[in-house]
Write a protein that holds these residues in place. Structure first.
Motif, PDB file in Angstrom:
ATOM      1  N   ILE A   1       0.758  -1.270  -0.075  1.00  0.00           N
ATOM      2  CA  ILE A   1       0.062  -0.114   0.146  1.00  0.00           C
ATOM      3  C   ILE A   1       0.671   1.282   0.025  1.00  0.00           C
ATOM      4  O   ILE A   1       0.523   2.380  -0.745  1.00  0.00           O
ATOM      5  N   PHE A   2       1.966   1.360   0.889  1.00  0.00           N
ATOM      6  CA  PHE A   2       2.840   2.416   0.821  1.00  0.00           C
ATOM      7  C   PHE A   2       3.683   2.804  -0.324  1.00  0.00           C
ATOM      8  O   PHE A   2       3.857   3.742  -0.842  1.00  0.00           O
ATOM      9  N   LYS A   3       3.924   1.303  -0.841  1.00  0.00           N
ATOM     10  CA  LYS A   3       4.446   1.574  -2.107  1.00  0.00           C
ATOM     11  C   LYS A   3       3.800   2.127  -3.340  1.00  0.00           C
ATOM     12  O   LYS A   3       4.183   3.075  -4.151  1.00  0.00           O
ATOM     13  N   ALA A   4       2.496   1.626  -3.362  1.00  0.00           N
ATOM     14  CA  ALA A   4       1.598   2.199  -4.202  1.00  0.00           C
ATOM     15  C   ALA A   4       1.531   3.733  -4.114  1.00  0.00           C
ATOM     16  O   ALA A   4       1.251   4.533  -4.869  1.00  0.00           O
ATOM     17  N   PHE A   5       1.308   4.165  -2.644  1.00  0.00           N
ATOM     18  CA  PHE A   5       1.020   5.593  -2.562  1.00  0.00           C
ATOM     19  C   PHE A   5       2.293   6.701  -2.777  1.00  0.00           C
ATOM     20  O   PHE A   5       2.055   7.626  -3.173  1.00  0.00           O
ATOM     21  N   GLU A   6       3.390   5.915  -2.705  1.00  0.00           N
ATOM     22  CA  GLU A   6       4.744   6.861  -2.897  1.00  0.00           C
ATOM     23  C   GLU A   6       5.273   6.725  -4.179  1.00  0.00           C
ATOM     24  O   GLU A   6       6.179   7.666  -4.311  1.00  0.00           O
ATOM     25  N   ASN A   7       5.171   5.929  -4.882  1.00  0.00           N
ATOM     26  CA  ASN A   7       5.754   5.900  -6.162  1.00  0.00           C
ATOM     27  C   ASN A   7       4.716   5.818  -7.352  1.00  0.00           C
ATOM     28  O   ASN A   7       3.642   5.473  -7.304  1.00  0.00           O
TER      29      ASN A   7
ATOM     30  N   PHE B   1       2.112 -11.957  -2.419  1.00  0.00           N
ATOM     31  CA  PHE B   1       1.603 -11.213  -3.544  1.00  0.00           C
ATOM     32  C   PHE B   1       2.857 -11.016  -4.483  1.00  0.00           C
ATOM     33  O   PHE B   1       3.971 -10.735  -4.211  1.00  0.00           O
ATOM     34  N   ASP B   2       2.479 -11.241  -5.662  1.00  0.00           N
ATOM     35  CA  ASP B   2       3.453 -10.867  -6.761  1.00  0.00           C
ATOM     36  C   ASP B   2       2.692  -9.700  -7.718  1.00  0.00           C
ATOM     37  O   ASP B   2       1.454 -10.019  -8.384  1.00  0.00           O
ATOM     38  N   ILE B   3       3.199  -8.405  -7.474  1.00  0.00           N
ATOM     39  CA  ILE B   3       2.527  -7.366  -8.516  1.00  0.00           C
ATOM     40  C   ILE B   3       3.721  -6.565  -9.201  1.00  0.00           C
ATOM     41  O   ILE B   3       4.778  -6.256  -8.755  1.00  0.00           O
TER      42      ILE B   3
ATOM     43  N   GLU C   1       6.237  -3.277 -13.871  1.00  0.00           N
ATOM     44  CA  GLU C   1       5.541  -2.235 -12.927  1.00  0.00           C
ATOM     45  C   GLU C   1       4.252  -1.829 -13.282  1.00  0.00           C
ATOM     46  O   GLU C   1       3.851  -1.842 -14.468  1.00  0.00           O
ATOM     47  N   LEU C   2       3.610  -1.430 -12.335  1.00  0.00           N
ATOM     48  CA  LEU C   2       2.467  -0.885 -12.462  1.00  0.00           C
ATOM     49  C   LEU C   2       2.413   0.306 -11.775  1.00  0.00           C
ATOM     50  O   LEU C   2       2.996   0.680 -10.645  1.00  0.00           O
ATOM     51  N   SER C   3       1.025   1.318 -11.912  1.00  0.00           N
ATOM     52  CA  SER C   3       0.733   2.330 -11.099  1.00  0.00           C
ATOM     53  C   SER C   3      -0.353   2.187 -10.378  1.00  0.00           C
ATOM     54  O   SER C   3      -1.363   1.944 -11.048  1.00  0.00           O
TER      55      SER C   3
ATOM     56  N   LYS D   1       8.555   2.426  11.119  1.00  0.00           N
ATOM     57  CA  LYS D   1       9.247   2.436   9.875  1.00  0.00           C
ATOM     58  C   LYS D   1       8.216   3.147   8.615  1.00  0.00           C
ATOM     59  O   LYS D   1       8.922   3.850   7.842  1.00  0.00           O
ATOM     60  N   HIS D   2       7.025   3.068   8.931  1.00  0.00           N
ATOM     61  CA  HIS D   2       6.099   3.720   7.766  1.00  0.00           C
ATOM     62  C   HIS D   2       5.471   4.853   8.193  1.00  0.00           C
ATOM     63  O   HIS D   2       4.527   5.401   7.734  1.00  0.00           O
ATOM     64  N   GLY D   3       6.015   5.485   9.370  1.00  0.00           N
ATOM     65  CA  GLY D   3       5.316   6.687   9.936  1.00  0.00           C
ATOM     66  C   GLY D   3       3.985   6.666  10.416  1.00  0.00           C
ATOM     67  O   GLY D   3       3.130   7.462  10.348  1.00  0.00           O
ATOM     68  N   ILE D   4       3.493   5.499  10.581  1.00  0.00           N
ATOM     69  CA  ILE D   4       2.063   5.286  11.216  1.00  0.00           C
ATOM     70  C   ILE D   4       1.865   5.671  12.523  1.00  0.00           C
ATOM     71  O   ILE D   4       2.626   5.113  13.283  1.00  0.00           O
TER      72      ILE D   4
END
Length: 298
Positions: free
Chosen positions: A70-76, A86-88, A101-103, A131-134
């Motif tokens: 989720i954070f990879k998706a938000f930040e990149n 998961f394989d994404i 890669e996907l967006s 680590k994630h600032g949660i």
């Protein structure tokens, strides 16, 4: 006005669908929505929808991988992830080529503020949050100022090299009931408090109860003989507040003095409180308690 969910149980979702839904809400509200994440504690919710819950170690692994995604998706702008669960993107031929890669579409257009409940306060979970600032939500009011999850979260911040004051990055949950006297408030709120115990004690949210006491919670009567803490005891322990509004002001001021870095207080009705009582209590809180803190809020 900010909008939040307490909480999105990640193992009930595909992480990209959850990220997409939050991003949509972020855009539609102009950044007023806050992201809430949780591991879950109801097997009928998580296991039924295909996520692990009975195996706590697997639940933790699954949740952490989902959160990383989720954070990879938000930040990149684009990303990939290949992990245990998961394989994404999926490794399948796509229009004559292999997608690497996907967006996330859409992506949030405002900084993501994420909150998670702190229950067991184990170092692994707290280190992952930091680590994630949660940020963390802790129940228990003033009873937890110098121990348990509050201190453990600060220790996790220190392990990450963050010099934080007690309470920084946290919201403390306070169950309350306002009336003209303490005795009246306890009498009015006791039925709601008892429903709250029935709901949350079996899930481990009432610390210190023995197995025998937990069995008694599900029975009709016999609570006093089993030593189940009464609402009066909870108020004495400072985990709840019942009484007049001026006493609640003092209670909250004490909470702030003891936790100088405290970011937020989550005032809440207990499980089982009727809607009309919730509204009446929030109206009294807004009119008779909040003005004492207006200067600090400004």
């Amino acid at each position: 006005l900010k909008i939040g969910c307490g909480f999105n149980i990640a193992p009930m979702w595909h992480p990209l669908r959850l990220a997409e839904d939050f991003a949509t809400a972020d855009i539609l509200t102009g950044g007023r929505v806050r992201f809430g994440l949780g591991r879950g504690y109801h097997t009928r919710e998580v296991e039924t929808l295909g996520g692990p819950m009975l195996d706590q170690d697997e639940n933790r692994d699954y949740f952490e991988e989902q959160t990383d995604i989720i954070f990879k998706a938000f930040e990149n702008e684009s990303f990939s992830h290949h992990g245990k669960y998961f394989d994404i993107p999926a490794e399948v031929p796509y229009r004559g080529y292999d997608l690497k890669e996907l967006s996330l579409v859409p992506r949030p257009t405002h900084p993501v503020e994420c909150w998670q409940p702190i229950v067991s306060a184990q170092p692994r979970g707290l280190d992952f949050m930091v680590k994630h600032g949660i940020k963390g939500v802790v129940g228990g009011g003033a009873a937890l100022m110098s121990e348990g999850p509050v201190a453990a979260y600060q220790e996790a911040q220190a392990r990450a090299g963050i010099d934080a004051e007690p309470g920084e990055g946290l919201a403390i949950g306070v169950n309350f009931h306002i009336a003209d006297t303490r005795e009246q408030a306890i009498a009015e709120a006791t039925p709601f408090y008892e429903e709250h115990i029935k709901m949350f004690a079996p899930l481990g949210f009432f610390r210190g109860l023995s197995d025998e006491q937990l069995d008694s919670v599900s029975q009709r009567g016999g609570w006093a003989e089993a030593g189940i803490p009464s609402l009066d005891q909870a108020c004495q322990d400072r985990s709840w507040y019942c009484g007049p509004p001026e006493g609640f002001v003092e209670y909250l001021q004490e909470l702030g003095d003891g936790l100088p870095g405290l970011e937020m207080v989550n005032v809440q009705a207990s499980m089982g409180t009727p809607q009309d009582v919730m509204i009446e209590q929030l109206e009294r809180f807004a009119a008779e308690v909040m003005p004492a803190f207006q200067t600090a809020a400004d």
